[in-house]
Write a protein that holds these residues in place. Structure first.
Motif, PDB file in Angstrom:
ATOM      1  N   LEU A 153       0.829  -1.204   0.000  1.00  0.00           N
ATOM      2  CA  LEU A 153       0.000   0.000   0.000  1.00  0.00           C
ATOM      3  C   LEU A 153       0.867   1.259   0.000  1.00  0.00           C
ATOM      4  O   LEU A 153       0.525   2.254  -0.639  1.00  0.00           O
ATOM      5  N   ALA A 154       1.993   1.205   0.708  1.00  0.00           N
ATOM      6  CA  ALA A 154       2.922   2.334   0.687  1.00  0.00           C
ATOM      7  C   ALA A 154       3.501   2.528  -0.707  1.00  0.00           C
ATOM      8  O   ALA A 154       3.704   3.658  -1.161  1.00  0.00           O
ATOM      9  N   GLU A 155       3.776   1.422  -1.387  1.00  0.00           N
ATOM     10  CA  GLU A 155       4.256   1.501  -2.764  1.00  0.00           C
ATOM     11  C   GLU A 155       3.184   2.105  -3.667  1.00  0.00           C
ATOM     12  O   GLU A 155       3.465   2.985  -4.491  1.00  0.00           O
ATOM     13  N   ALA A 156       1.945   1.658  -3.488  1.00  0.00           N
ATOM     14  CA  ALA A 156       0.839   2.185  -4.296  1.00  0.00           C
ATOM     15  C   ALA A 156       0.612   3.671  -4.048  1.00  0.00           C
ATOM     16  O   ALA A 156       0.205   4.410  -4.948  1.00  0.00           O
ATOM     17  N   ALA A 157       0.925   4.112  -2.828  1.00  0.00           N
ATOM     18  CA  ALA A 157       0.751   5.521  -2.499  1.00  0.00           C
ATOM     19  C   ALA A 157       1.908   6.385  -2.981  1.00  0.00           C
ATOM     20  O   ALA A 157       1.811   7.614  -2.991  1.00  0.00           O
ATOM     21  N   GLY A 158       3.026   5.739  -3.364  1.00  0.00           N
ATOM     22  CA  GLY A 158       4.165   6.488  -3.868  1.00  0.00           C
ATOM     23  C   GLY A 158       5.236   6.801  -2.846  1.00  0.00           C
ATOM     24  O   GLY A 158       6.148   7.589  -3.112  1.00  0.00           O
ATOM     25  N   LEU A 159       5.176   6.167  -1.661  1.00  0.00           N
ATOM     26  CA  LEU A 159       6.212   6.398  -0.651  1.00  0.00           C
ATOM     27  C   LEU A 159       7.544   5.788  -1.065  1.00  0.00           C
ATOM     28  O   LEU A 159       8.607   6.240  -0.637  1.00  0.00           O
ATOM     29  N   GLY A 160       7.486   4.769  -1.882  1.00  0.00           N
ATOM     30  CA  GLY A 160       8.681   4.070  -2.328  1.00  0.00           C
ATOM     31  C   GLY A 160       8.248   2.831  -3.091  1.00  0.00           C
ATOM     32  O   GLY A 160       7.134   2.787  -3.611  1.00  0.00           O
ATOM     33  N   TRP A 161       9.111   1.836  -3.129  1.00  0.00           N
ATOM     34  CA  TRP A 161       8.754   0.591  -3.806  1.00  0.00           C
ATOM     35  C   TRP A 161       9.262  -0.583  -2.981  1.00  0.00           C
ATOM     36  O   TRP A 161      10.195  -0.449  -2.187  1.00  0.00           O
ATOM     37  N   GLN A 162       8.612  -1.725  -3.138  1.00  0.00           N
ATOM     38  CA  GLN A 162       9.061  -2.921  -2.450  1.00  0.00           C
ATOM     39  C   GLN A 162      10.267  -3.479  -3.178  1.00  0.00           C
ATOM     40  O   GLN A 162      10.180  -3.891  -4.332  1.00  0.00           O
ATOM     41  N   GLY A 163      11.402  -3.477  -2.486  1.00  0.00           N
ATOM     42  CA  GLY A 163      12.623  -3.962  -3.105  1.00  0.00           C
ATOM     43  C   GLY A 163      12.665  -5.470  -3.205  1.00  0.00           C
ATOM     44  O   GLY A 163      11.735  -6.171  -2.803  1.00  0.00           O
ATOM     45  N   LYS A 164      13.758  -5.969  -3.742  1.00  0.00           N
ATOM     46  CA  LYS A 164      13.901  -7.411  -3.899  1.00  0.00           C
ATOM     47  C   LYS A 164      13.964  -8.124  -2.554  1.00  0.00           C
ATOM     48  O   LYS A 164      13.740  -9.338  -2.476  1.00  0.00           O
ATOM     49  N   ALA A 193       1.499   5.676  -7.853  1.00  0.00           N
ATOM     50  CA  ALA A 193       2.373   4.624  -7.328  1.00  0.00           C
ATOM     51  C   ALA A 193       3.820   4.888  -7.729  1.00  0.00           C
ATOM     52  O   ALA A 193       4.087   5.576  -8.721  1.00  0.00           O
ATOM     53  N   HIS A 194       4.747   4.349  -6.956  1.00  0.00           N
ATOM     54  CA  HIS A 194       6.173   4.522  -7.247  1.00  0.00           C
ATOM     55  C   HIS A 194       6.664   3.372  -8.120  1.00  0.00           C
ATOM     56  O   HIS A 194       6.296   2.217  -7.908  1.00  0.00           O
ATOM     57  N   GLU A 195       7.491   3.687  -9.081  1.00  0.00           N
ATOM     58  CA  GLU A 195       8.058   2.643  -9.925  1.00  0.00           C
ATOM     59  C   GLU A 195       9.230   1.962  -9.216  1.00  0.00           C
ATOM     60  O   GLU A 195       9.874   2.539  -8.350  1.00  0.00           O
ATOM     61  N   ASP A 196       9.474   0.718  -9.618  1.00  0.00           N
ATOM     62  CA  ASP A 196      10.566  -0.068  -9.053  1.00  0.00           C
ATOM     63  C   ASP A 196      11.902   0.494  -9.551  1.00  0.00           C
ATOM     64  O   ASP A 196      12.103   0.671 -10.749  1.00  0.00           O
TER      65      ASP A 196
END
Length: 385
Positions: A153-164, A193-196
């Motif tokens: 959800l944080a990734e979808a909000a643009g706070l960052g992205w889920q790393g590997k 959302a934030h891109e990887d």
């Protein structure tokens, strides 16, 4: 939480979202973004597959909350917007350096001061109370003890992205972020959302001592040192003990090597600075804590929640990995501990530091083992004998 509209809010003509972000920053958060409740539709399927593969280990509570966890609306049907907030806890030193000090204990960076759940939740309540008073909307606050999939959800909000490594990564704060959320009935403008940005990097995967990542973006918690030293209530399997090294509570390796950390600032807040007595405590000192001493030493710390027995279990593994024969006496002193978790790891640690003595004691212990009820302790004696 629902209160009347505050009359003082009319004095500020800025858009509500702008005022909300400013208020969150005043409360101590470092980043704020908005997401829709349905912003991470793929998260439910990923969670189901992860649970089906058994990669959650003994965390059976995740199965019981999976339906609510899969969708924010499943947790609260009236929610219209998710305010996702992040707090930087970047360390002022490289936590990997401590791994070379074998007589010292490595405690994960996040656990070296107050329990962050309490800290984040109190600040969330400040912001949520302001939002409710300003708008009259209903709000609910959540930290990661609630069934909320904060990282996607944080990734979808643009706070960052889920790393590997499956943790959130930020361009501004690297991998060092506490997350929290405010659910509200307000219809707020959502952020993109934030891109990887991981690219071809795989440092976090390659450094893992226990090979807990079967593939990029996948975690097998059963192999993770954080799970083993914090969540596991059983004997820690032998294959993981040497890789654990001196990590007695959690593991920062995959976070610490993230190249995005070079953009993160140190956590300068007093509440996020490590306590001096938890930066690099001596293993010999920690191993002697009884229950009362453990509770006093870790008052207010998240370490307290695993209890004295699991904690000493972890410390004895670190002692066994210390290569310091002078610590064998400590292991010997725990052979008759009331906890089988402690007894078993005392046998293992003694076998690592003083194998000849351990073999002699194993022969002498044969009669006493008839009274031993724990199979794990019996197996440790058998293996050193």
């Amino acid at each position: 939480m629902q209160t009347s509209t505050s009359s003082s809010s009319a004095k500020d003509d800025r858009p509500l979202k702008e005022r909300l972000i400013a208020r969150a920053m005043e409360a101590g958060f470092d980043a704020v973004r908005i997401a829709r409740p349905d912003a991470a539709p793929e998260a439910a399927a990923r969670l189901a597959a992860w649970l089906a593969d058994g990669r959650h280990g003994d965390m059976t509570w995740m199965e019981g909350t999976s339906e609510r966890r899969a969708r924010p609306a499943g947790l609260w049907p009236e929610v219209k917007s998710l305010v996702m907030l992040a707090m930087n806890y970047g360390p002022d030193e490289n936590p990997l350096d401590l791994l070379e000090a074998r007589d010292r204990a490595a405690i994960s960076v996040y656990a070296r001061n107050r329990d962050y759940h309490d800290l984040v939740k109190s600040r969330l309540k400040q912001v949520a109370r302001w939002l409710a008073e300003t708008t009259g909307a209903e709000v609910k606050v959540f930290v990661d003890t609630a069934p909320v999939m904060e990282k996607p959800l944080a990734e979808a909000a643009g706070l960052g992205w889920q790393g590997k490594h499956t943790n959130l990564v930020s361009r501004d704060f690297g991998s060092w972020l506490f997350l929290g959320s405010i659910f509200t009935t307000l219809d707020l403008e959502a952020d993109a959302a934030h891109e990887d940005r991981c690219g071809d990097c795989r440092r976090c995967l390659d450094i893992c001592p226990t090979k807990a990542f079967p593939a990029p973006y996948q975690l097998d918690a059963r192999r993770c040192i954080s799970y083993l030293t914090i969540e596991s209530k059983d004997h820690i399997p032998r294959e993981f003990r040497k890789p654990i090294g001196n990590r007695i509570y959690g593991c920062d390796d995959c976070l610490a090597v993230c190249p995005w950390n070079k953009f993160a600032r140190d956590a300068r807040e007093i509440a996020l600075q490590p306590r001096d007595d938890l930066r690099a405590p001596l293993l010999a000192e920690l191993a002697m804590l009884d229950d009362a001493g453990f509770r006093a030493r870790f008052s207010g710390s998240p370490v307290k929640r695993i209890g004295r027995d699991r904690f000493i279990r972890n410390v004895l593994i670190a002692i066994g990995n210390s290569r310091d024969a002078s610590l064998a006496a400590i292991a010997r002193g725990h052979l008759s501990d009331a906890s089988p978790l402690v007894r078993a790891m005392a046998v293992w640690a003694l076998g690592e530091l003083a194998p000849d003595e351990a073999r002699i004691l194993a022969l002498a212990a044969l009669a006493a083992l008839a009274l031993e009820e724990d199979d794990g302790v019996k197996e440790e004696w058998r293996l050193v004998g």
